[in-house]
Design a protein around this motif. Structure first.
Motif, PDB file in Angstrom:
ATOM      1  N   VAL A   7       0.841  -1.203   0.000  1.00  0.00           N
ATOM      2  CA  VAL A   7       0.000   0.000   0.000  1.00  0.00           C
ATOM      3  C   VAL A   7       0.879   1.256   0.000  1.00  0.00           C
ATOM      4  CG1 VAL A   7      -1.624   1.364   1.367  1.00  0.00           C
ATOM      5  CG2 VAL A   7      -1.998  -1.090   1.061  1.00  0.00           C
ATOM      6  N   TYR A  54      -3.909  -0.543   6.100  1.00  0.00           N
ATOM      7  CA  TYR A  54      -4.187   0.353   4.973  1.00  0.00           C
ATOM      8  C   TYR A  54      -4.143   1.808   5.434  1.00  0.00           C
ATOM      9  CZ  TYR A  54      -6.457   2.198   0.771  1.00  0.00           C
ATOM     10  OH  TYR A  54      -6.730   2.896  -0.376  1.00  0.00           O
ATOM     11  N   ALA A  95      -4.477  -0.235  -5.244  1.00  0.00           N
ATOM     12  CA  ALA A  95      -4.030  -0.673  -3.912  1.00  0.00           C
ATOM     13  C   ALA A  95      -5.036  -1.613  -3.306  1.00  0.00           C
ATOM     14  CB  ALA A  95      -3.813   0.523  -3.002  1.00  0.00           C
TER      15      ALA A  95
END
Length: 902
Positions: free
Chosen positions: A430, A809, A902
């Protein structure tokens, strides 16, 4: 593979690699570059070491030889102490060959050089000549300034290592007797070596009572000092000092008054040197030959050797190309390929430095050419490579120690480590994607990449050993050593078959393998023995076909090896279109062929296959040497803790300092791991912290013991990328030609989730797919019944797993400062808070206890708050991208790609 990027970024002029990437490893690990007779000696010892370990994996501690007609002959039956002694002796021999005593750069060498210069400046004549003579003698004896000369000091140390280890192997009955009567009752040295009588008498005349000292004690002292010297050479002076301080404490800890404030808890009873040496050198429970070395004998070495065989077969470069073929077209493709390649390499290498250099030699220059900053490129590689030690199925050496210390089957350790490892690599993925979106870095040009299907078609067989290893470990649940042995045999067979395979040989190979296997199967069915035994006259009762197949199938690998090698010998000049050995195999083959004055041997396929086997064995031994020395030295610490009774006192002190708070104790453990692990192998860090803190963590309870040990492992791995001593980051910076400290800072930032995820899985063990608390007997991996129990599975496993992925994330924009568009400082703080609440709400246990709220209710509430904050920030930033605040269309496209990909 071409390195033509799609980005317009200019190629830096300073991103060229050193002539040999191994130079970086040698510089960081202070290894010699051996040549000539020294290289041959190292190869012979390394191959012997590997053969010994392979024999143990195949046959155990009873060494037997099967001869035609004669049958099986018993050569020796070794005890655990003897096996461990041989194991450590091999490692000592290699350590003294591979690592120089001094290269003239250390503190002592500099001080001696300064003293020599001072004497020459102040005196002349006889005094100056004497100083020059002493300096010259010391330099001749132990100085290896260029890292290429084996010194007399090395041969002395090697001879003493053989004597110290050999005593344990050859005099085991006497050692058993001395366990009862003490080392003082052992034979003096002149009784063991009669030739030393004159020397012993001469020393006695000047007041040195060598003749009244037992040889067992002298061997133990020599062995312990040699381990410390090998530790200094291979692992650095600080670790040697740390281990030595425990030895000093064992002898003189009784001088600490028990009623002294603060330090009184460290007071011990008086122990003499005889008892200390006996506990350290002649004991398999603790000390040098204790549990860590036993784990190295049984598990660590054979898996290191498996990784060496797989790497030397050419799998390393194939995995790197495979990673590029999968991700090269994507935004920031080179960095994503680095993450995947490091993950693939992590399955066959447990060393952060080796992983960084192996993959970084290809990935870092391409990342720089694509537009990534040099520091960021090095940081990505170092961060991803350090994850190799936590990535199943092989993981690092410490994973096998976890098996021994916790009593957890390795298959369960592999299962438990899977989700946290995936979470870590996902988090780095990410961040590199967001960095690519922020800076507008694209992928690699289509014509610079290999086709995924074509690449798999040519090298799919490299995946088979890993699949087979997982099958043995997780499905059949063989022991790790047995699983590795069967997988290595399969790998031998696979590489031999691929080496022999081409258009002309594929049919003879198939016919030969099928015919011999059918003969073996028929032999078991008809006579109850294999075909070779049947030919020598052996016979037993026949068996059903299914049972005969079960007996014959383990021989299939050897049949494939035999048929394939026969084909290689029959057609040595053919081609092997699917196989491309590692460059080290080619270099070894050229060196051996040159030494034999037959350079044409390099074109011989059979010679190439045997070169592959020899090079793999030597490479595995060289890699394992550092690990063996590390676990041998670190074993001294639990040995001292056990023999002095320090453990219970230290546990009481730690519990008092932490107030019996699990969160505070975990923070102490995490910080201790990072500080202690700086510049030290993860294995050593793990052993020390388990010895000192393991009992305290277990005493608090409420968590699975496996989770606590994985927590220590994770923070030990973080130390490899934590400044100021970030060895993996420094290796990457050597390739990236970047600032070392800044590369370490960015590597730590990219691995920030590795510091939070351990808290998450300790406080929510469902992330590890575990249920229960305490030791291995009360904790189990999730079963179908556990999954069906929705009252446990949803809040205890499903929600924590989802939230840890969301939290990781959220760490991406926190570190990079970008999502769909640039973030303000307040927004980054908001994402950090959301990540913490989503991943580890249990860290706020003090608030929970103050409010008197149930643990599950508190955790779910905080996770919900974290999720709401994450969504709010996410939506706000996306609206900013969509033009609410005037963002242009180019930013819109970049932000959309960032979110979707992502």
């Amino acid at each position: 593979m071409s390195e033509t990027p799609t980005t317009d970024a200019a190629t830096d002029g300073d991103d060229s690699l050193p002539d040999d990437a191994d130079e970086i490893v040698q510089e960081l690990e202070r290894k010699r570059s051996l040549r000539g007779a020294a290289a041959i000696l190292a190869a012979v010892i390394g191959i012997g070491f590997s053969l010994f370990q392979l024999w143990l994996a195949a046959r155990g501690f009873i060494l037997t030889v099967t001869l035609p007609v004669v049958g099986r002959l018993r050569v020796a039956a070794l005890q655990q102490l003897q096996v461990n002694a041989i194991h450590v002796t091999f490692a000592l021999l290699l350590a003294f060959l591979l690592f120089p005593p001094t290269m003239g750069h250390g503190f002592a060498a500099r001080r001696l050089s300064a003293a020599h210069d001072a004497v020459n400046a102040r005196f002349d004549g006889a005094v100056a000549r004497l100083a020059d003579g002493v300096a010259g003698a010391l330099a001749w004896f132990m100085l290896d300034r260029e890292g290429e000369r084996v010194t007399p000091a090395d041969f002395v140390c090697m001879g003493l290592a053989v004597l110290a280890g050999g005593y344990v192997v050859t005099e085991f009955p006497e050692i058993q007797r001395l366990r009862v009567f003490g080392l003082e009752a052992g034979r003096p040295i002149q009784e063991v070596f009669g030739v030393l009588h004159p020397l012993v008498d001469a020393l006695a005349a000047v007041g040195i009572p060598l003749g009244s000292t037992s040889y067992a004690f002298l061997a133990g002292v020599a062995g312990t000092l040699l381990v410390l010297e090998a530790t200094r050479r291979a692992l650095g002076f600080p670790l040697m000092v740390l281990v030595s301080s425990f030895l000093v404490y064992a002898r003189f800890g009784y001088l600490i008054p028990s009623d002294a404030p603060l330090v009184g808890v460290f007071g011990t009873t008086a122990i003499d040197w005889y008892t200390i040496v006996q506990n350290l050198w002649f004991n398999t429970e603790n000390g040098i030959f204790g549990i860590p070395v036993s784990v190295s004998v049984q598990f660590i070495y054979i898996f290191v050797l498996f990784g060496a065989f797989l790497e030397m077969s050419g799998a390393g470069r194939w995995f790197i190309d495979f990673a590029y073929s999968l991700t090269g077209r994507r935004k920031g493709g080179p960095a994503k390929a680095s993450i995947l390649a490091s993950g693939f390499m992590g399955t066959i290498s447990g060393s952060s430095i080796a992983n960084t250099v192996t993959t970084g030699a290809f990935t870092i220059p391409l990342m720089k050419r694509s537009g990534y900053r040099a520091e960021f490129a090095g940081a990505v590689e170092a961060s991803a490579s350090s994850g190799g030690q936590i990535l199943p199925p092989v993981m690092g050496a410490a994973a096998f120690l976890i098996v021994s210390y916790t009593g957890t089957p390795f298959s369960e350790v592999v299962v438990a480590a899977t989700i946290p490892a995936v979470v870590f690599f996902f988090g780095v993925w990410v961040m590199v994607h967001l960095e690519a979106s922020r800076t507008g870095i694209g992928g690699v040009a289509e014509d610079a990449l290999v086709d995924v299907k074509d690449h798999l078609r040519k090298g799919w067989f490299y995946l088979l050993p890993l699949v087979l290893l997982l099958y043995y470990l997780v499905v059949i649940r063989y022991t790790p050593a047995r699983s590795a042995w069967f997988t290595i045999v399969a790998l031998f067979a696979l590489i031999a078959l691929v080496a022999a395979y081409n258009e002309r040989t594929r049919l003879p190979l198939l016919v030969g393998i099928v015919a011999l296997f059918a003969a073996d199967l028929a032999s078991f069915a008809a006579a109850g023995v294999n075909a070779v035994a049947l030919l020598t006259g052996a016979r037993a009762a026949g068996m059903p076909l299914g049972e005969a197949f079960a007996y014959a199938s383990p021989h299939l690998g050897w049949i494939v090896i035999g048929v394939s090698v026969a084909a290689l010998l029959a057609r040595p000049r053919g081609d092997s279109p699917l196989l491309d050995y590692d460059e080290h195999v080619d270099e070894s083959a050229e060196a051996v062929a040159g030494a034999l004055r037959r350079p044409s041997l390099t074109e011989n396929r059979a010679f190439g296959y045997f070169s592959f086997i020899g090079t793999s064995m030597e490479s595995g031994a060289r890699t394992a040497t550092t690990v063996v020395i590390a676990v041998a030295a670190a074993g001294i610490i639990p040995g001292v803790v056990a023999s002095t009774g320090l453990g219970p006192n230290l546990t009481s002190l730690i519990l008092a300092v932490s107030g019996e708070s699990l969160v505070l104790l975990l923070l102490i453990t995490g910080v201790s791991s990072i500080i202690l692990g700086m510049g030290m192998p993860t294995t050593v860090t793990y052993i020390i912290l388990v010895s000192l803190l393991g009992s305290a963590i277990s005493s608090i309870g409420g968590i699975p013991i496996l989770a606590a040990h994985l927590f220590i492992l994770y923070f030990g791995v973080i130390a490899d990328i934590t400044p100021p001593v970030a060895v993996a980051a420094y290796a990457a910076s050597g390739i990236a030609k970047s600032d070392q400290f800044q590369t370490g800072v960015e590597a730590f930032s990219l691995s920030l989730n590795k510091a939070i995820v351990p808290f998450a899985f300790v406080l929510s063990p469902g992330i590890l797919l575990l249920r229960g608390t305490g030791g291995a007997e009360s904790v189990h991996t999730l079963t179908a019944a556990d999954i069906a129990d929705l009252g446990f599975f949803v809040p205890g496993v499903l929600i924590p797993v989802i939230c840890v992925f969301l939290g990781v994330y959220a760490l991406g924009p926190t570190v990079i400062g970008y999502l769909y568009s640039p973030l303000s400082r307040l927004e980054r703080i908001g994402f950090a808070v959301a990540a913490l609440l989503l991943m580890a709400p249990g860290l706020l246990g003090v608030v929970r206890d103050t409010l008197g709220v149930a643990s599950l209710t508190f955790d779910l509430t905080l996770r919900a708050l974290g999720f709401a904050l994450f969504v709010a920030l996410f939506v706000k930033n996306r609206r900013t991208r969509d033009g609410t605040n005037g963002t242009d269309d180019d930013s819109v496209d970049a932000g959309a790609a960032a979110s979707v990909e992502a």
